[in-house]
Design a protein around this motif. Structure first.
Motif, PDB file in Angstrom:
ATOM      1  N   HIS A  95      43.512  99.542  -0.984  1.00 18.13           N
ATOM      2  CA  HIS A  95      44.408  98.895  -1.992  1.00 18.13           C
ATOM      3  C   HIS A  95      43.821  99.197  -3.275  1.00 18.13           C
ATOM      4  O   HIS A  95      44.528  99.367  -4.202  1.00 18.13           O
ATOM      5  N   LEU A  96      42.410  98.944  -3.373  1.00 18.15           N
ATOM      6  CA  LEU A  96      41.775  99.097  -4.798  1.00 18.15           C
ATOM      7  C   LEU A  96      41.744 100.625  -5.078  1.00 18.15           C
ATOM      8  O   LEU A  96      41.828 100.638  -6.474  1.00 18.15           O
ATOM      9  N   MET A  97      41.330 101.532  -4.045  1.00 21.92           N
ATOM     10  CA  MET A  97      41.247 102.793  -4.608  1.00 21.92           C
ATOM     11  C   MET A  97      42.639 103.522  -4.753  1.00 21.92           C
ATOM     12  O   MET A  97      42.828 104.294  -5.512  1.00 21.92           O
ATOM     13  N   HIS A  98      43.773 103.370  -3.824  1.00 23.60           N
ATOM     14  CA  HIS A  98      44.906 104.091  -3.828  1.00 23.60           C
ATOM     15  C   HIS A  98      46.188 103.274  -4.285  1.00 23.60           C
ATOM     16  O   HIS A  98      47.044 104.023  -4.906  1.00 23.60           O
ATOM     17  N   ASP A  99      46.332 102.044  -3.792  1.00 27.04           N
ATOM     18  CA  ASP A  99      47.456 101.394  -4.323  1.00 27.04           C
ATOM     19  C   ASP A  99      47.443 100.676  -5.514  1.00 27.04           C
ATOM     20  O   ASP A  99      48.583 100.638  -6.205  1.00 27.04           O
ATOM     21  N   ARG A 100      46.350 100.283  -5.924  1.00 25.96           N
ATOM     22  CA  ARG A 100      46.146  99.677  -7.178  1.00 25.96           C
ATOM     23  C   ARG A 100      44.870 100.139  -7.933  1.00 25.96           C
ATOM     24  O   ARG A 100      44.149  99.123  -8.628  1.00 25.96           O
ATOM     25  N   PRO A 101      44.781 101.425  -8.309  1.00 25.23           N
ATOM     26  CA  PRO A 101      43.690 101.769  -9.165  1.00 25.23           C
ATOM     27  C   PRO A 101      43.782 101.408 -10.668  1.00 25.23           C
ATOM     28  O   PRO A 101      43.003 101.289 -11.433  1.00 25.23           O
ATOM     29  N   ASP A 102      45.260 101.036 -11.220  1.00 21.13           N
ATOM     30  CA  ASP A 102      45.454 100.407 -12.326  1.00 21.13           C
ATOM     31  C   ASP A 102      44.860  99.000 -12.372  1.00 21.13           C
ATOM     32  O   ASP A 102      44.782  98.356 -13.726  1.00 21.13           O
ATOM     33  N   ALA A 103      44.524  98.240 -11.587  1.00 20.31           N
ATOM     34  CA  ALA A 103      43.836  96.972 -11.724  1.00 20.31           C
ATOM     35  C   ALA A 103      42.535  97.165 -12.186  1.00 20.31           C
ATOM     36  O   ALA A 103      41.452  97.745 -11.493  1.00 20.31           O
ATOM     37  N   GLN A 104      42.394  96.883 -13.349  1.00 14.95           N
ATOM     38  CA  GLN A 104      40.914  96.847 -14.050  1.00 14.95           C
ATOM     39  C   GLN A 104      39.876  95.886 -13.496  1.00 14.95           C
ATOM     40  O   GLN A 104      40.339  94.932 -13.259  1.00 14.95           O
ATOM     41  N   ASN A 105      38.660  96.659 -13.379  1.00 15.67           N
ATOM     42  CA  ASN A 105      37.457  95.830 -12.883  1.00 15.67           C
ATOM     43  C   ASN A 105      37.307  94.478 -13.769  1.00 15.67           C
ATOM     44  O   ASN A 105      37.007  93.414 -13.199  1.00 15.67           O
ATOM     45  N   ILE A 106      37.386  94.787 -15.113  1.00 13.50           N
ATOM     46  CA  ILE A 106      37.260  93.360 -16.031  1.00 13.50           C
ATOM     47  C   ILE A 106      38.598  92.382 -15.582  1.00 13.50           C
ATOM     48  O   ILE A 106      38.001  91.154 -15.670  1.00 13.50           O
ATOM     49  N   ASP A 107      39.526  92.862 -15.282  1.00 16.07           N
ATOM     50  CA  ASP A 107      40.673  91.826 -15.031  1.00 16.07           C
ATOM     51  C   ASP A 107      40.259  91.051 -13.599  1.00 16.07           C
ATOM     52  O   ASP A 107      40.496  90.025 -13.422  1.00 16.07           O
ATOM     53  N   LEU A 108      39.657  91.868 -12.570  1.00 13.52           N
ATOM     54  CA  LEU A 108      39.352  91.284 -11.283  1.00 13.52           C
ATOM     55  C   LEU A 108      38.174  90.408 -11.704  1.00 13.52           C
ATOM     56  O   LEU A 108      38.248  89.161 -10.893  1.00 13.52           O
ATOM     57  N   MET A 109      37.149  90.913 -12.484  1.00 14.28           N
ATOM     58  CA  MET A 109      36.090  89.922 -12.604  1.00 14.28           C
ATOM     59  C   MET A 109      36.544  88.810 -13.329  1.00 14.28           C
ATOM     60  O   MET A 109      36.152  87.425 -12.850  1.00 14.28           O
ATOM     61  N   ASN A 110      37.391  88.814 -14.219  1.00 12.32           N
ATOM     62  CA  ASN A 110      37.908  87.622 -14.981  1.00 12.32           C
ATOM     63  C   ASN A 110      38.726  86.473 -14.142  1.00 12.32           C
ATOM     64  O   ASN A 110      38.415  85.495 -14.245  1.00 12.32           O
ATOM     65  N   LEU A 111      39.522  87.386 -13.268  1.00 15.80           N
ATOM     66  CA  LEU A 111      40.367  86.474 -12.264  1.00 15.80           C
ATOM     67  C   LEU A 111      39.570  85.965 -11.010  1.00 15.80           C
ATOM     68  O   LEU A 111      39.870  84.586 -10.750  1.00 15.80           O
TER      69      LEU A 111
END
Length: 104
Positions: free
Chosen positions: A20-36
């Motif tokens: 999911h993180l590699m292929h489906d949603r590489p647009d999901a930024q690490n900073i946003d994941l960390m903040n959320l």
């Protein structure tokens, strides 16, 4: 559920998360994941390395990151990472301190 079955299910779930993180949603930024969520791909790679070490397998930071990112970290950053806003950085510093520890 027996232990071996549970472990297989957990492993499959982790592999699906990586997909999911590699292929489906590489647009999901690490900073946003960390903040959320209080963790990001880098956290996953660190946890992977720590789990490997518990099994007597030495992986350096870059090797663990390549497993989680599906490519060398610098290549992933060049392809997918966007510049963070000042608001994102401020939220990240707070989340990082709360979830990982003080930044160097």
């Amino acid at each position: 559920m027996d232990e071996a079955t549970r472990t297989r299910i957990e492993a499959a779930t982790f592999r699906r998360l990586l997909q999911h993180l590699m292929h489906d949603r590489p647009d999901a930024q690490n900073i946003d994941l960390m903040n959320l969520a209080g963790f990001c791909r880098n956290c996953l790679s660190r946890w992977y390395g720590e789990a490997a070490a518990e099994e007597g397998i030495a992986l350096d930071k870059e090797q663990s990151r390549e497993i989680v990112y599906g490519m060398p970290y610098d290549a992933w950053r060049a392809e997918h990472q966007r510049e963070a806003s000042a608001e994102q950085v401020k939220a990240f510093d707070k989340s990082f301190a709360e979830n990982v520890g003080k930044r160097d």
